[in-house]
Scaffold this active site. Structure first.
Site, short mmCIF file in Angstrom:
data_model
loop_
_atom_site.label_atom_id
_atom_site.label_comp_id
_atom_site.label_asym_id
_atom_site.label_seq_id
_atom_site.Cartn_x
_atom_site.Cartn_y
_atom_site.Cartn_z
N HIS A 17 48.88 -16.65 4.84
CA HIS A 17 49.73 -17.83 4.55
C HIS A 17 50.00 -17.91 3.05
O HIS A 17 51.14 -18.17 2.64
CB HIS A 17 49.03 -19.13 4.97
CG HIS A 17 48.81 -19.30 6.44
ND1 HIS A 17 47.59 -19.65 6.98
CD2 HIS A 17 49.66 -19.19 7.49
CE1 HIS A 17 47.71 -19.76 8.29
NE2 HIS A 17 48.95 -19.48 8.63
N LYS A 41 47.41 -26.23 20.65
CA LYS A 41 46.15 -25.92 19.96
C LYS A 41 45.43 -27.21 19.58
O LYS A 41 46.07 -28.18 19.20
CB LYS A 41 46.43 -25.12 18.67
CG LYS A 41 47.13 -23.79 18.86
CD LYS A 41 47.41 -23.17 17.50
CE LYS A 41 48.31 -21.95 17.58
NZ LYS A 41 48.82 -21.54 16.27
N ARG A 90 54.18 -11.40 11.80
CA ARG A 90 53.22 -10.29 11.77
C ARG A 90 53.53 -9.26 12.85
O ARG A 90 53.83 -8.13 12.58
CB ARG A 90 51.78 -10.81 11.97
CG ARG A 90 51.25 -11.66 10.85
CD ARG A 90 50.06 -12.46 11.29
NE ARG A 90 50.41 -13.30 12.42
CZ ARG A 90 49.59 -14.15 13.04
NH1 ARG A 90 48.34 -14.21 12.68
NH2 ARG A 90 50.01 -14.89 14.03
N SER A 128 44.46 -17.57 11.62
CA SER A 128 43.51 -18.67 11.48
C SER A 128 42.48 -18.61 12.61
O SER A 128 41.30 -18.89 12.40
CB SER A 128 44.24 -20.02 11.51
OG SER A 128 45.11 -20.13 10.42
O1 PNS Z 1 50.92 -22.31 12.78
P1 PNS Z 1 51.81 -22.52 13.97
O2 PNS Z 1 51.01 -22.71 15.22
O3 PNS Z 1 52.86 -21.45 14.10
O4 PNS Z 1 52.56 -23.90 13.66
C1 PNS Z 1 53.40 -24.40 14.62
C2 PNS Z 1 54.15 -25.67 14.19
C3 PNS Z 1 53.21 -26.81 13.87
C4 PNS Z 1 55.03 -25.37 13.01
C5 PNS Z 1 54.98 -25.94 15.46
O5 PNS Z 1 54.15 -26.08 16.57
C6 PNS Z 1 55.89 -27.15 15.31
O6 PNS Z 1 56.92 -27.08 14.69
N1 PNS Z 1 55.45 -28.29 15.90
C7 PNS Z 1 56.20 -29.52 15.90
C8 PNS Z 1 56.88 -29.78 17.26
C9 PNS Z 1 58.17 -28.99 17.38
O7 PNS Z 1 59.09 -29.20 16.62
N2 PNS Z 1 58.19 -28.00 18.32
C10 PNS Z 1 59.27 -27.04 18.41
C11 PNS Z 1 60.50 -27.48 19.11
S1 PNS Z 1 60.27 -27.77 20.81
#
Ligand code: PNS
Length: 163
Positions: A17, A41, A90, A128
């Site tokens: 990150h 998660k 990745r 993570s």
């Molecule tokens: O580290 P991650 O798991 O890739 O992070 C994911 C995150 C938090 C960026 C993603 O889950 C997110 O944007 N969550 C907010 C809800 C949302 O907008 N979901 C996508 C559209 S349905």
């Protein structure tokens, strides 16, 4: 001013990150690191803890702001007025998930572009989840997370795993 958003759960921030933060912040005037929750998660670190760890990891770096968000990323993007969401990639498996997210977000907020940055090769195996597993089982996370937060991450995960 071009503001980009780097969203993620950062549970906890890894050197992968930090690599994306460093490289992306060099390409825009301001980078907002947006700490959200992935609904599939259950985070090990609270939102406040994740923000604090990122702030420690970016000490001395310019043009970066770390904020928490809840709800949809699309709504957060609208609120900030940022036109770019940057994500790290990745593996092919990342691509499949991110491709779907990018299309869903495009549908919700058409003026925002999702950009993808390939991870540096030395961090391509990092996640993570792997860090949480290693630390909870007493393994070394040296070189996997920013050195200044290593002890805090270890302490939290080890104490949690002991119940
Ligand atoms: O580290 P991650 O798991 O890739 O992070 C994911 C995150 C938090 C960026 C993603 O889950 C997110 O944007 N969550 C907010 C809800 C949302 O907008 N979901 C996508 C559209 S349905």
């Amino acid at each position: 001013m071009d503001t980009w958003v780097y969203p993620g759960s950062f549970d906890p921030i890894t050197n992968g990150h930090l690599d994306i933060i460093t490289r992306a912040s060099g390409l825009c005037s301001k980078l907002i690191v947006a700490v959200g929750n992935n609904s599939s998660k259950n985070p090990a670190f609270s939102s406040e803890e994740r923000i604090e760890l990122i702030n420690e990891a970016i000490t001395g770096m310019q043009g970066i702001e770390v904020v928490g968000f809840s709800g949809l990323l699309a709504d957060f993007m609208k609120k900030t007025g940022a036109k770019v969401a940057i994500k790290g990639l990745r593996f092919i498996s990342d691509f499949e998930y991110e491709f779907q997210m990018a299309l869903l977000n495009k549908n919700l907020v058409p003026e925002v572009e999702s950009l993808f940055m390939m991870t540096s090769a030395n961090y391509s195996y990092l996640s993570s989840l792997a860090i949480r597993d290693i630390a909870r089982n007493g393994g070394s996370i040296e070189g996997l997370v920013p050195e200044c937060i290593r002890e805090k991450v270890m302490d939290k995960l080890l104490s949690r795993s002991k119940g």
